[in-house]
Design a protein around this motif. Structure first.
Motif, PDB file in Angstrom:
ATOM      1  N   PHE A  60      27.863  34.227  41.764  1.00  0.00           N
ATOM      2  CA  PHE A  60      28.954  35.086  41.305  1.00  0.00           C
ATOM      3  C   PHE A  60      29.287  36.145  42.358  1.00  0.00           C
ATOM      4  O   PHE A  60      28.398  36.869  42.818  1.00  0.00           O
ATOM      5  N   GLU A  61      30.552  36.226  42.699  1.00  0.00           N
ATOM      6  CA  GLU A  61      31.024  37.276  43.602  1.00  0.00           C
ATOM      7  C   GLU A  61      32.504  37.518  43.338  1.00  0.00           C
ATOM      8  O   GLU A  61      33.321  36.626  43.542  1.00  0.00           O
ATOM      9  N   PRO A  62      32.869  38.717  42.864  1.00  0.00           N
ATOM     10  CA  PRO A  62      34.276  38.981  42.585  1.00  0.00           C
ATOM     11  C   PRO A  62      35.090  38.990  43.874  1.00  0.00           C
ATOM     12  O   PRO A  62      34.577  39.365  44.939  1.00  0.00           O
ATOM     13  N   PRO A  63      36.344  38.562  43.813  1.00  0.00           N
ATOM     14  CA  PRO A  63      37.208  38.667  45.000  1.00  0.00           C
ATOM     15  C   PRO A  63      37.484  40.119  45.335  1.00  0.00           C
ATOM     16  O   PRO A  63      37.281  41.016  44.512  1.00  0.00           O
ATOM     17  N   GLY A  64      37.960  40.370  46.538  1.00  0.00           N
ATOM     18  CA  GLY A  64      38.233  41.741  46.959  1.00  0.00           C
ATOM     19  C   GLY A  64      39.358  42.379  46.175  1.00  0.00           C
ATOM     20  O   GLY A  64      39.251  43.538  45.738  1.00  0.00           O
ATOM     21  N   GLU A  65      40.450  41.634  45.971  1.00  0.00           N
ATOM     22  CA  GLU A  65      41.602  42.164  45.239  1.00  0.00           C
ATOM     23  C   GLU A  65      42.279  41.036  44.481  1.00  0.00           C
ATOM     24  O   GLU A  65      42.245  39.874  44.902  1.00  0.00           O
ATOM     25  N   MET A  66      42.913  41.405  43.346  1.00  0.00           N
ATOM     26  CA  MET A  66      43.737  40.478  42.587  1.00  0.00           C
ATOM     27  C   MET A  66      45.045  41.179  42.260  1.00  0.00           C
ATOM     28  O   MET A  66      45.032  42.316  41.777  1.00  0.00           O
ATOM     29  N   ALA A  67      46.156  40.505  42.540  1.00  0.00           N
ATOM     30  CA  ALA A  67      47.478  41.097  42.328  1.00  0.00           C
ATOM     31  C   ALA A  67      48.242  40.291  41.291  1.00  0.00           C
ATOM     32  O   ALA A  67      48.446  39.082  41.464  1.00  0.00           O
ATOM     33  N   PHE A  68      48.667  40.951  40.215  1.00  0.00           N
ATOM     34  CA  PHE A  68      49.458  40.323  39.159  1.00  0.00           C
ATOM     35  C   PHE A  68      50.874  40.884  39.227  1.00  0.00           C
ATOM     36  O   PHE A  68      51.160  41.957  38.692  1.00  0.00           O
TER      37      PHE A  68
END
Length: 914
Positions: free
Chosen positions: A290-298
């Motif tokens: 498990f590793e969250p991405p750096g950024e998520m853009a909606f």
């Protein structure tokens, strides 16, 4: 040039276009013919297209190639010639890429643009890394502004144009590239993010919105290959405008980067927290990635700094005492009470088959789903590597769990042939990416979160599918062994689906990539999925056709050998004489293979695309074993351990040119490092090319600590090495074995990892092999063993399912578990020397043949290469014929034994633990 007949023609020459890079392939009716021909592809500029016709080459200076063995006709895949360092490489882009792999570093440094062309043509995931290097190279040569324009004009725009050509050809092969379709603009938005505005009317040219969506996805996949985010606008169906009108149309506005919701001054926006329950062994194996991405853009209203999420792994979640703003991604092996769910905005239960077949676990999951309140409760299967999740089996006990949840995360799409994410990631890492990304989207996107709240307790379960950022066809984008809803085009499942599009950026990357999530009703139909997977494996030119009206039943004796008979179907053969193929969701074991053989059918898992293609395209008359086989647990013989060792890890040595080493040694002749240098063999086929020298990292650091001036100078010349200062090494055992000396009366042999038939050579004095090679000490027994049919069957059956470019032998199974016959013996080494493989009998015919085989091994390897690595030609060689016969007799098998006979006998001998 004038068009000529359909062939066949042989690839015998090329016209150089540059000193390095792609050349124009030249064909002839036969070697030495006077006339040269050029192939014309059905899609201009597409290295993955097929040959439409041949035209006579006139007034061109054609250079001859050695015999490539490549013969093509109209309709065959396109073949390329790539020039590098004075040599010409022929084949498909992926074959060429494999051939030049040993010179990757030089290609990236000297001709990055030409090498990027090859990576893009081969659709290699490593293109994204090189893309950034190309931009840096152009910036150094041209400056920032001109470099960006040059990158767009030489890399990005041609790639987009090629995708348009492909989709126009798919809609209508006779359709020329209309001027309106060529009129697109590219503008840069966020760093590493581009917007492509296509001309009005492109949708109509493509035949409608569905095809337009596929084009948009293909352009997004091009961006992924380049390591950038590319989003497409302007695909609404509308009448074509004139070319002049399109050129005068306003450019796509450059979007402004909004503030993160986390960063907005005075923001009271709460940061959601997530709980993932991983309560069994298989779930824990996946959760470690498990590793969250750096950024998520909606959209344009918010970019979430998901890199701030902290992955915390603990035991049973009691009272986490979460605070608003913690941004916790909590991974727990259980939940003590339902009150422990307080403070979480989303709960995911990652469940392996161990949990899914436990009825008491079902009750716990149901209670927690009801206790989660307004927080969505998602169920994510953690399928075993060699079989389906029990959640996929309609006859399983876990079906009722689906109604307790807001939705099920379809993790099985990670191994679907329609997977559109990063192809080189392992299956476990893909599943981890799916769980993390879907969980974050479910709490950060308001629309998706509301839909999940409404979905709890619905009569029909729903599935969440992370489609990824690659190329996909709309009707197959979500197809998996668990959910076939995406294959029912035009039905309610398609219309009821909800589509979420966003962008994400990995922590290690400065660029954004497109991503998609589908929420749609769950519809199980493994047979429909299997047929689609077969069609995908065969490609558009496959001989097999899906005749759904013809029903082929699975023989009862085969069905009884399967753990999940409901997840299997019979596929009709391509010809009347052919065998039907049982396509399964599980990897077949030896019992299933034997029953299938007795029943006159073949069997293969749907992920085994190479086997399915071989069985159904009619390319081979004889077939014995699939690539993916479930082998029982094997016994490791203590005497075999250390016989085969992998070459040195690149992180355990310091590599430099021989010239640099001589300069340093002459300057510091009294260094204790003198004599510890070795010549580095990067690959068997690189011998004869100027090679580097290497020194072991521990020896260098020991010398530094002892005040050695040469060692200190080496460290100063290696800034990264100096910064890391790692003394102990990564694979110290392999390092010691590589620096040891073989006994006086044996040779040290090396083979390429994963190559069958093996590519064999003798390691010269003072050489150490790279990590892609294996070394084995011994006499003539080594070539007898490694080049035999016995070893080929055994090693091929034990190759792991891999998403990387190269297969890998497994030391613990391929070598440590091999039951050597009495004719071959493993003797312990002396001192630090590894064990040796020797002929244990003094019988003259064995010794004579072993000595002859050792001398002829290079020539036999060349024979196999010339024949396209076709093992049949090796087995027919008189010397190999006799050696195979003798070895088969050692295992009490006849010369007519099948590969299945051989594998069964080897497993039987291993389990006897002699």
């Amino acid at each position: 040039m004038s068009e000529t007949d359909r062939g066949p023609f042989r690839l015998c020459g090329y016209v150089p276009l540059n000193e390095n890079g792609f050349a124009l392939p030249a064909y002839a009716a036969h070697p030495g013919a006077n006339a040269w021909y050029a192939a014309i592809s059905d899609i201009d500029g597409d290295h993955l297209a097929r040959i439409r016709c041949f035209e006579l080459l006139e007034d061109e200076d054609v250079l001859s190639l050695p015999d490539t063995g490549i013969e093509v006709s109209v309709g065959d895949p396109w073949q390329d010639v790539f020039l590098w360092n004075g040599r010409a490489y022929a084949g498909t882009p992926r074959q060429i890429l494999h051939s030049v792999e040993a010179w990757r570093d030089d290609l990236e440094a000297i001709v990055p643009i030409s090498f990027l062309d090859l990576l893009l043509a081969a659709e290699a995931p490593t293109a994204s890394k090189l893309s950034a290097s190309v931009l840096s190279f152009l910036t150094t040569q041209l400056g920032d502004a001109l470099a960006a324009d040059t990158f767009q004009e030489t890399v990005l725009r041609p790639g987009i144009l090629l995708e348009i050509r492909r989709h126009l050809h798919r809609h209508d092969p006779k359709l020329e590239l209309a001027s309106s379709a060529r009129s697109f603009s590219v503008t840069e938005g966020l760093p590493g993010s581009f917007h492509v505005e296509l001309a009005h009317g492109t949708s109509a040219l493509l035949g409608g919105d569905v095809s337009a969506d596929e084009l948009s996805a293909s352009i997004g996949r091009l961006g992924d290959l380049l390591g950038i985010s590319v989003r497409t606008v302007g695909l609404a169906a509308a009448p074509d405008k004139s070319h002049a009108e399109l050129e005068n149309a306003p450019a796509v506005p450059q979007p402004k980067r909004p503030q993160h919701p986390f960063e907005q001054a005075g923001s009271t926006k709460r940061i959601p927290n997530i709980l993932v329950i991983a309560s069994d062994r298989r779930a824990a194996q996946i959760a470690r990635y498990f590793e969250p991405p750096g950024e998520m853009a909606f959209g344009s209203d918010a970019i979430w700094d998901t890199g701030r999420y902290k992955v915390e792994k603990t035991g049973a979640a009691g009272d986490p005492m979460l605070r608003d703003g913690d941004a916790i991604f909590h991974v727990s092996d259980g939940v003590s009470t339902s009150a422990a769910l307080d403070g979480y905005d989303l709960v995911v239960w990652l469940a392996g088959n161990e949990t899914l077949q436990d009825e008491s676990a079902h009750e716990r999951i149901g209670r927690l789903a009801r206790a989660a309140g307004r927080a969505p409760f998602l169920l994510a299967p953690a399928p075993p590597s060699d079989g389906p999740s029990f959640l996929s089996d309609p006859e399983g006990l876990s079906r009722r769990l689906l109604r307790e949840c807001s939705a099920v995360i379809d993790t099985t799409v990670a191994r679907s042939p329609f997977w559109a994410g990063q192809p080189r990631r392992s299956i476990d890492r893909r599943i981890a990416d799916i769980v993390v990304t879907v969980a974050l989207a479910a709490v950060l996107d308001d629309r998706l979160r509301q839909s999940l709240r409404r979905g709890r307790g619905a009569k029909r379960p729903t599935a969440l599918t992370f489609i990824g950022a690659g190329e996909f066809t709309v009707e197959r984008s979500t197809a998996s062994e668990l959910n076939a809803a995406g294959l029912f085009e035009g039905t309610r499942e398609r219309s009821d689906g909800e589509h979420v599009q966003f962008e994400l950026r990995d922590k290690s990357d400065a660029r954004f990539r497109n991503a998609f999530i589908e929420l749609q009703p769950l519809r199980e139909d493994f047979e429909r999925f299997a047929r689609a997977a077969v069609a995908e494996a065969l490609g558009p030119g496959g001989r097999w056709r899906d005749i759904s009206s013809l029903r082929f039943e699975i023989p009862p004796s085969v069905r009884q050998t399967l753990d999940h008979p409901a997840l299997a179907c019979a596929i009709p053969p391509p010809t009347i004489e052919g065998r039907s193929v049982i396509v399964t969701a599980e990897t077949p074991d030896l019992t299933a293979l034997r029953e299938a053989t007795v029943s006159g059918v073949a069997i293969a898992r749907y992920t085994d695309t190479g086997t399915i293609r071989t069985l159904l395209d009619g390319s081979r008359a004889r077939f014995d074993l699939p690539v993916e086989i479930r082998i029982p647990r094997l016994h490791r013989y203590p005497r075999n351990r250390g016989l085969a060792t992998r070459g040195v890890d690149a992180r355990d040595v310091i590599r430099m040119s021989e010239t640099r080493w001589r300069e340093l040694h002459d300057a510091y002749p009294q260094s204790e490092l003198a004599g510890q240098e070795r010549r580095y063999l990067a690959a068997i086929d690189t011998r004869g090319i100027d090679s580097d020298l290497v020194l072991p990292v521990p020896a260098v650091w020991n010398a530094v600590n002892a005040g050695d001036a040469l060692a200190r100078q080496i460290v100063e010349l290696q800034p990264k090495f100096k910064e890391e200062r790692k003394i102990e090494g990564k694979r110290i055992g392999d390092l010691i074995a590589a620096w040891s000396w073989p006994a006086d009366d044996v040779k040290r042999w090396v083979i390429e990892d994963g190559r069958i038939p093996v590519e064999l050579s003798v390691l010269e004095f003072g050489e150490v092999p790279a990590q892609r090679l294996f070394q084995i000490d011994g006499d003539g027994a080594v070539p007898v063993f490694l080049m035999s049919r016995i070893f080929a069957v055994w090693a091929r059956a034990l190759l792991p399912s891999s998403t990387s470019w190269a297969s890998r032998f497994q030391v613990s199974k391929t070598f440590d578990a091999f039951p050597f016959p009495l004719g071959l013996s493993v003797r312990p080494g002396e001192g630090e020397s590894p064990p040796q493989l020797r002929l244990s009998r003094s019988e003259p015919r064995w010794n004579a043949m072993a000595e002859q085989l050792g001398d002829e091994a290079p020539a036999l390897a060349e024979l196999v290469e010339e024949r396209g690595r076709d093992e049949i030609h090796l087995r027919r060689h008189p010397l190999m014929w006799e050696i195979d016969r003798l070895l088969l007799e050692e295992f009490e098998l006849s010369r007519e034994a099948t590969d299945l006979d051989i594998l069964e006998r080897l497993v039987e001998r291993n389990r006897q633990h002699d």
